[in-house]
Motif scaffolding. Structure first.
Motif, mmCIF file in Angstrom:
data_model
loop_
_atom_site.group_PDB
_atom_site.id
_atom_site.type_symbol
_atom_site.label_atom_id
_atom_site.label_comp_id
_atom_site.label_asym_id
_atom_site.label_seq_id
_atom_site.Cartn_x
_atom_site.Cartn_y
_atom_site.Cartn_z
ATOM 1 N N TRP A 23 47.436 50.576 53.210
ATOM 2 C CA TRP A 23 48.875 51.209 53.642
ATOM 3 C C TRP A 23 49.011 52.149 52.352
ATOM 4 N N PRO A 24 48.305 53.184 52.233
ATOM 5 C CA PRO A 24 48.370 54.105 51.194
ATOM 6 C C PRO A 24 49.825 55.150 51.267
ATOM 7 N N ASP A 25 50.313 55.476 50.099
ATOM 8 C CA ASP A 25 51.290 56.583 49.960
ATOM 9 C C ASP A 25 50.976 57.799 50.695
ATOM 10 N N TYR A 26 51.650 58.298 51.384
ATOM 11 C CA TYR A 26 51.399 59.529 52.384
ATOM 12 C C TYR A 26 51.034 60.670 51.609
ATOM 13 N N LEU A 27 51.691 61.054 50.572
ATOM 14 C CA LEU A 27 51.439 62.360 49.750
ATOM 15 C C LEU A 27 50.218 62.094 48.830
ATOM 16 N N THR A 28 50.108 60.948 48.148
ATOM 17 C CA THR A 28 48.949 60.831 47.405
ATOM 18 C C THR A 28 47.578 60.296 47.885
ATOM 19 N N GLY A 29 47.842 59.327 48.986
ATOM 20 C CA GLY A 29 46.565 58.449 49.372
ATOM 21 C C GLY A 29 46.432 57.183 48.616
ATOM 22 N N LEU A 30 47.129 57.007 47.457
ATOM 23 C CA LEU A 30 47.295 55.835 46.535
ATOM 24 C C LEU A 30 47.718 54.649 47.235
ATOM 25 N N PRO A 31 47.570 53.730 46.778
ATOM 26 C CA PRO A 31 48.493 52.512 47.177
ATOM 27 C C PRO A 31 49.642 52.466 46.502
ATOM 28 N N ASP A 32 50.953 51.862 47.240
ATOM 29 C CA ASP A 32 52.233 52.101 46.548
ATOM 30 C C ASP A 32 52.657 50.807 45.961
ATOM 31 N N SER A 33 53.804 50.646 45.838
ATOM 32 C CA SER A 33 54.502 49.660 44.795
ATOM 33 C C SER A 33 53.816 48.144 45.100
ATOM 34 N N HIS A 34 53.796 47.949 46.424
ATOM 35 C CA HIS A 34 53.434 46.651 46.894
ATOM 36 C C HIS A 34 52.134 46.330 46.417
ATOM 37 N N ALA A 35 51.227 47.159 46.331
ATOM 38 C CA ALA A 35 49.797 46.975 45.855
ATOM 39 C C ALA A 35 50.091 46.887 44.516
ATOM 40 N N ILE A 36 50.612 47.437 43.776
ATOM 41 C CA ILE A 36 50.643 47.605 42.301
ATOM 42 C C ILE A 36 51.234 45.981 41.836
ATOM 43 N N ILE A 37 52.424 45.834 42.386
ATOM 44 C CA ILE A 37 52.704 44.387 42.209
ATOM 45 C C ILE A 37 51.777 43.148 42.510
ATOM 46 N N ILE A 38 50.822 43.125 43.446
ATOM 47 C CA ILE A 38 49.686 42.422 43.681
ATOM 48 C C ILE A 38 48.625 42.521 42.257
ATOM 49 N N LYS A 39 48.347 43.740 42.231
ATOM 50 C CA LYS A 39 47.411 44.150 41.348
ATOM 51 C C LYS A 39 47.757 43.542 39.804
ATOM 52 N N THR A 40 49.173 43.773 39.422
ATOM 53 C CA THR A 40 49.532 43.525 38.227
ATOM 54 C C THR A 40 49.769 42.102 37.928
ATOM 55 N N LYS A 41 50.144 41.344 39.216
ATOM 56 C CA LYS A 41 50.294 39.902 39.123
ATOM 57 C C LYS A 41 48.674 39.202 39.053
ATOM 58 N N GLU A 42 47.472 39.803 39.409
ATOM 59 C CA GLU A 42 46.339 39.562 39.209
ATOM 60 C C GLU A 42 45.831 39.592 37.618
ATOM 61 N N ALA A 43 46.351 40.834 37.143
ATOM 62 C CA ALA A 43 45.835 41.263 35.898
ATOM 63 C C ALA A 43 46.722 40.833 34.714
ATOM 64 N N TYR A 44 48.039 40.257 34.850
ATOM 65 C CA TYR A 44 48.730 39.748 33.973
ATOM 66 C C TYR A 44 48.388 38.596 33.196
ATOM 67 N N SER A 45 47.737 37.597 33.808
ATOM 68 C CA SER A 45 47.092 36.542 33.089
ATOM 69 C C SER A 45 45.804 36.796 32.486
ATOM 70 N N LYS A 46 45.173 37.801 32.817
ATOM 71 C CA LYS A 46 43.946 38.326 32.184
ATOM 72 C C LYS A 46 44.168 39.365 31.023
ATOM 73 N N LEU A 47 45.686 39.460 30.592
ATOM 74 C CA LEU A 47 45.703 40.513 29.569
ATOM 75 C C LEU A 47 44.820 40.258 28.274
ATOM 76 N N GLY A 48 44.413 41.189 27.751
ATOM 77 C CA GLY A 48 43.574 40.752 26.572
ATOM 78 C C GLY A 48 42.310 41.203 26.832
ATOM 79 N N SER A 49 41.520 40.977 28.337
ATOM 80 C CA SER A 49 40.579 41.493 28.919
ATOM 81 C C SER A 49 40.769 42.568 29.548
ATOM 82 N N TYR A 50 42.110 42.720 30.293
ATOM 83 C CA TYR A 50 42.469 43.777 31.243
ATOM 84 C C TYR A 50 43.702 44.533 30.538
ATOM 85 N N ALA A 51 44.008 45.587 30.930
ATOM 86 C CA ALA A 51 45.374 46.409 30.412
ATOM 87 C C ALA A 51 45.708 47.268 31.570
ATOM 88 N N ILE A 52 47.228 47.427 31.419
ATOM 89 C CA ILE A 52 47.859 47.731 32.536
ATOM 90 C C ILE A 52 48.825 49.020 32.019
#
Length: 187
Positions: A23-52
């Motif tokens: 369900w991408p953002d209409y203007l940009t074609g990028l994933p929107d805030s809901h996807a950002i929340i999911i990806k941030t949740k995945e990356a948060y515990s991996k900070l040090g190996s990952y960056a946000i």
């Protein structure tokens, strides 16, 4: 016949709704805030190996004041496309949040390259949006504030990044990065 098709539609809809990347953002074609929340949740515990990173288009408002909004969507689409294609090369993620703001997530060692390359390309592209006189002066808007002359420059991408474990709660991380990003002085 109609009830069966409607039921199939709802089943498929629920499958798509379970995957915010469909369900991408209409203007940009990028994933929107809901996807950002999911990806941030995945990356948060991996900070040090990952960056946000929280990324915004700086100086877009001065452009809009001077030139108008005719090319506003085009500017946003170019920023999104350059961030997305650069992130894809590095197996990263980019989503859109707000009108001129993005979040990127990738391996810590790749974030600097993602930000530098996408900004380099964006700065090159935005040169095509300005008049020659502004390009020659290297400024879009100039004014005096008291005894000081203020010169507002061209659009660019600015970012704030977290790449190490932090005591900032996961739910507050993106707003924290946004606040830092908005406070970065840009001329």
């Amino acid at each position: 016949m109609g009830m069966n098709e409607a039921k199939k539609y709802i089943i498929e809809l629920h499958k798509r709704q379970d995957d915010p990347f469909l369900w991408p953002d209409y203007l940009t074609g990028l994933p929107d805030s809901h996807a950002i929340i999911i990806k941030t949740k995945e990356a948060y515990s991996k900070l040090g190996s990952y960056a946000i990173s929280y990324i915004r288009i700086a100086n877009i408002n001065s452009y809009l004041i001077k030139y108008g909004t005719d090319r506003h969507a085009e500017i946003i689409q170019w920023a999104a496309a350059l961030l997305k294609t650069t992130a894809d090369k590095l197996n990263g993620f980019v989503g859109v949040t707000g009108s001129h703001d993005f979040v990127a997530i990738c391996r810590k060692n790749d974030m600097k390259a993602l930000l530098e390359e996408s900004n380099r390309l964006f700065e090159k592209k935005v040169q095509t949006f300005y008049q020659r006189t502004d390009l020659d002066r290297k400024t879009v808007i100039s004014f005096r504030r008291g005894w000081h002359e203020v010169n507002v420059g061209f659009m660019k991408l600015v970012a704030s990044t977290v790449s190490e474990k932090t005591d900032i709660p996961r739910g507050g991380l993106i707003p924290h990065l946004e606040q830092i990003c908005r406070s970065i002085p840009v001329t």
